[in-house]
Structure formats: structure tokens, C-alpha cells
Design a protein around this motif. Structure first.
Motif, short mmCIF file in Angstrom:
data_model
loop_
_atom_site.label_atom_id
_atom_site.label_comp_id
_atom_site.label_asym_id
_atom_site.label_seq_id
_atom_site.Cartn_x
_atom_site.Cartn_y
_atom_site.Cartn_z
N ASN A 1 65.28 -39.45 -46.96
CA ASN A 1 63.97 -38.95 -47.39
C ASN A 1 64.04 -38.33 -48.78
N ALA A 2 65.13 -37.61 -49.05
CA ALA A 2 65.29 -37.00 -50.36
C ALA A 2 65.35 -38.08 -51.45
N PHE A 3 66.05 -39.19 -51.17
CA PHE A 3 66.15 -40.26 -52.16
C PHE A 3 64.80 -40.93 -52.39
N VAL A 4 64.07 -41.19 -51.31
CA VAL A 4 62.73 -41.79 -51.46
C VAL A 4 61.83 -40.87 -52.27
N LEU A 5 61.91 -39.57 -51.99
CA LEU A 5 61.10 -38.61 -52.75
C LEU A 5 61.47 -38.62 -54.22
N ARG A 6 62.75 -38.66 -54.52
CA ARG A 6 63.20 -38.68 -55.92
C ARG A 6 62.72 -39.93 -56.63
N GLN A 7 62.82 -41.08 -55.94
CA GLN A 7 62.35 -42.32 -56.56
C GLN A 7 60.85 -42.25 -56.81
N GLY A 8 60.12 -41.64 -55.88
CA GLY A 8 58.68 -41.48 -56.07
C GLY A 8 58.35 -40.58 -57.25
N LEU A 9 59.11 -39.50 -57.39
CA LEU A 9 58.90 -38.60 -58.51
C LEU A 9 59.12 -39.32 -59.84
N ARG A 10 60.10 -40.20 -59.86
CA ARG A 10 60.41 -40.92 -61.10
C ARG A 10 59.62 -42.22 -61.24
N ARG A 11 58.82 -42.56 -60.21
CA ARG A 11 58.02 -43.79 -60.22
C ARG A 11 58.90 -45.00 -60.51
N ALA B 1 54.38 -45.64 -37.86
CA ALA B 1 54.70 -44.27 -38.27
C ALA B 1 55.73 -44.27 -39.39
N SER B 2 56.74 -45.13 -39.26
CA SER B 2 57.78 -45.23 -40.29
C SER B 2 57.19 -45.70 -41.62
N ALA B 3 56.36 -46.75 -41.56
CA ALA B 3 55.76 -47.28 -42.79
C ALA B 3 54.85 -46.26 -43.45
N PHE B 4 54.03 -45.57 -42.67
CA PHE B 4 53.13 -44.55 -43.22
C PHE B 4 53.92 -43.43 -43.88
N TRP B 5 54.99 -42.98 -43.19
CA TRP B 5 55.75 -41.85 -43.73
C TRP B 5 56.41 -42.21 -45.06
N PHE B 6 57.12 -43.34 -45.10
CA PHE B 6 57.82 -43.70 -46.33
C PHE B 6 56.85 -43.98 -47.46
N ALA B 7 55.70 -44.61 -47.15
CA ALA B 7 54.70 -44.86 -48.19
C ALA B 7 54.14 -43.54 -48.72
N ALA B 8 53.84 -42.61 -47.82
CA ALA B 8 53.31 -41.31 -48.24
C ALA B 8 54.34 -40.54 -49.05
N LEU B 9 55.59 -40.62 -48.62
CA LEU B 9 56.65 -39.89 -49.31
C LEU B 9 56.90 -40.47 -50.70
N GLY B 10 56.95 -41.80 -50.79
CA GLY B 10 57.23 -42.43 -52.07
C GLY B 10 56.08 -42.35 -53.05
N PRO C 1 59.81 -51.43 -53.40
CA PRO C 1 60.97 -52.00 -52.71
C PRO C 1 61.73 -50.99 -51.87
N VAL C 2 61.86 -49.76 -52.36
CA VAL C 2 62.59 -48.74 -51.61
C VAL C 2 61.84 -48.39 -50.32
N VAL C 3 60.53 -48.21 -50.41
CA VAL C 3 59.72 -47.90 -49.23
C VAL C 3 59.78 -49.05 -48.23
N LEU C 4 59.65 -50.29 -48.72
CA LEU C 4 59.68 -51.46 -47.85
C LEU C 4 61.02 -51.59 -47.14
N PHE C 5 62.11 -51.36 -47.87
CA PHE C 5 63.44 -51.45 -47.26
C PHE C 5 63.57 -50.45 -46.11
N CYS C 6 63.19 -49.21 -46.35
CA CYS C 6 63.33 -48.17 -45.34
C CYS C 6 62.50 -48.48 -44.10
N ALA C 7 61.25 -48.91 -44.30
CA ALA C 7 60.38 -49.20 -43.17
C ALA C 7 60.89 -50.39 -42.37
N LEU C 8 61.30 -51.48 -43.06
CA LEU C 8 61.80 -52.66 -42.36
C LEU C 8 63.10 -52.35 -41.61
N ALA C 9 63.96 -51.56 -42.21
CA ALA C 9 65.22 -51.20 -41.55
C ALA C 9 64.93 -50.47 -40.24
#
Length: 207
Positions: free
Chosen positions: A25-35, A158-167, A40-48
Motif C-alpha cells: 500500500n505504501a508503494f502504491v501511495l508513493r506511485q500515486g503521489l508521483r503520478r 473491494a481490492s480494485a476499489f481500494w487500489f484505485a482509490a489509493l493510487g 499498471p501498478v493498480v491493475l497488477f495489485c488488483a489482478l494479483a
């Protein structure tokens, strides 16, 4: 037709586990902060998550067909784990270790490097297999006949919503989650949700 109870059970269980402080989650947040490669990062996490939870549901579902007694074991075992996890979340809420601070600006990652790090944070964490394959998958496999697809759909959503919201919402969330008090509230909600679900599983298992 998706039945409400398995869908909502899967959604709530997945959300309770995924919304927690951790490297992924910290990495997804950092990638979101840096745009940077957010999609791809959100999609990978949700599909995994969907693949791992689906593997748990499918594998344990086959075992349950041969050993119906495993339903009780999985239900009560899941209740014990949820109780332990919920108690841990409440302890974190009472004694927080600190907020999640955003990284300082750094060199941009290539898409390959970003996905490689995402895979590492996702697949090299032993808890991901316990949470998704064994616990979520086990509870999903124990759903009523025909309820497994709805449970998996809810958990995956739930996974897809969370990662999309976080990113994609990172720039809005970062100031809030730099404060320990925000994580205390979040962990408190997670802990109470876990304990409530554990109680429900115990009632179901003893019925």
C-alpha cells in the motif's frame, strides 16, 4: 445473478484485510503521489489479489466436496484468525507506531522497474498467501452452493476499489495519512470489523 450475502461478505472481508499499513500500500501511495505508472501498478495489485483469492476458492472448494467436515474447520479457524488479526489492529490503534510519510522526490522509475517492485511487494510478502489464498479463499470456498462466484466478485471489487482509490486519490490522502491519528481511526475500524465478522463465523459454525 449475484446474491447479496456472499458478495457483501467477500467485499467486507477483502476490504478489511487490504486496508492496512504495509509495503504494498505504501508503494502504491508513493506511485500515486508521483503520478508515475499508476494505472499498471493498480491493475497488477488488483489482478494479483483476484488470482490468489480465486486459487484459494477453487482449490479449497474441491477439497470441501470430498471432505465436507472441512467447512466447520475452515469457519472456526477463520474466526480464530480474524479475532487475532482484529485484536492486533485494535492494539495498533491504541499504540500507533507513526504516520505514513510520503517519500522525497526521487528519480523516475521505468514501467518495468515499477511493475517489478510491485510484484516484489505483492508476491514476496508471506502474509499475502495467508490472507488471500488460505483465509479469504477458505471462507469463500465455504460459502453456500453457487455463492463462491459472488463472494469472489465482491472480494475482487473491494481490492480494485481500494487500489484505485489509493493510487489515484493519493494526492488527497497523503496529507491525512501523514498523521498517526488517521491510522489510529482506520486501524480501529478494521479491528472492530474483524471481530464482528469473527463472531458471525462462530455463530454460523456452531449453528
Amino acid at each position: 445473478m449475484i446474491t447479496a450475502t456472499p458478495f457483501l461478505t467477500g467485499f467486507a472481508l477483502s476490504a478489511a484485510f487490504i486496508v492496512a499499513i504495509g509495503a504494498q500500500n505504501a508503494f502504491v501511495l508513493r506511485q500515486g503521489l508521483r503520478r508515475e505508472h499508476v494505472g499498471p501498478v493498480v491493475l497488477f495489485c488488483a489482478l494479483a489479489d483476484v488470482i490468489l483469492m480465486g486459487a484459494g476458492v477453487a482449490g479449497l472448494g474441491a477439497a470441501l466436496e470430498r471432505l465436507p467436515g472441512l467447512v466447520t474447520v475452515l469457519t472456526l479457524g477463520g474466526a480464530l484468525f480474524l479475532t487475532w488479526y482484529g485484536a492486533g489492529a485494535l492494539r495498533r490503534a491504541l499504540r500507533p507506531a507513526g504516520g505514513l510519510l510520503a517519500d522525497q522526490p526521487a528519480a523516475a522509475l521505468t514501467l518495468r522497474a515499477a511493475l517489478a517492485r510491485t510484484a516484489g511487494f505483492t508476491l514476496l510478502n508471506p502474509h499475502v498467501y495467508l490472507d488471500t489464498v488460505l483465509l479469504v479463499g477458505g471462507i469463500g470456498a465455504a460459502q453456500p452452493p453457487g455463492g463462491q462466484p459472488a463472494f469472489l466478485a465482491g472480494a475482487g471489487m473491494a481490492s480494485a476499489f481500494w487500489f484505485a482509490a489509493l493510487g489515484y486519490g493519493a494526492r488527497l490522502l497523503a496529507p491525512l495519512f501523514s498523521r498517526p491519528a488517521a491510522w489510529r481511526v482506520l486501524d480501529g475500524m478494521i479491528g472492530l470489523t474483524m471481530l464482528a465478522m469473527a463472531a458471525g463465523l462462530v455463530v454460523h459454525g456452531l449453528a
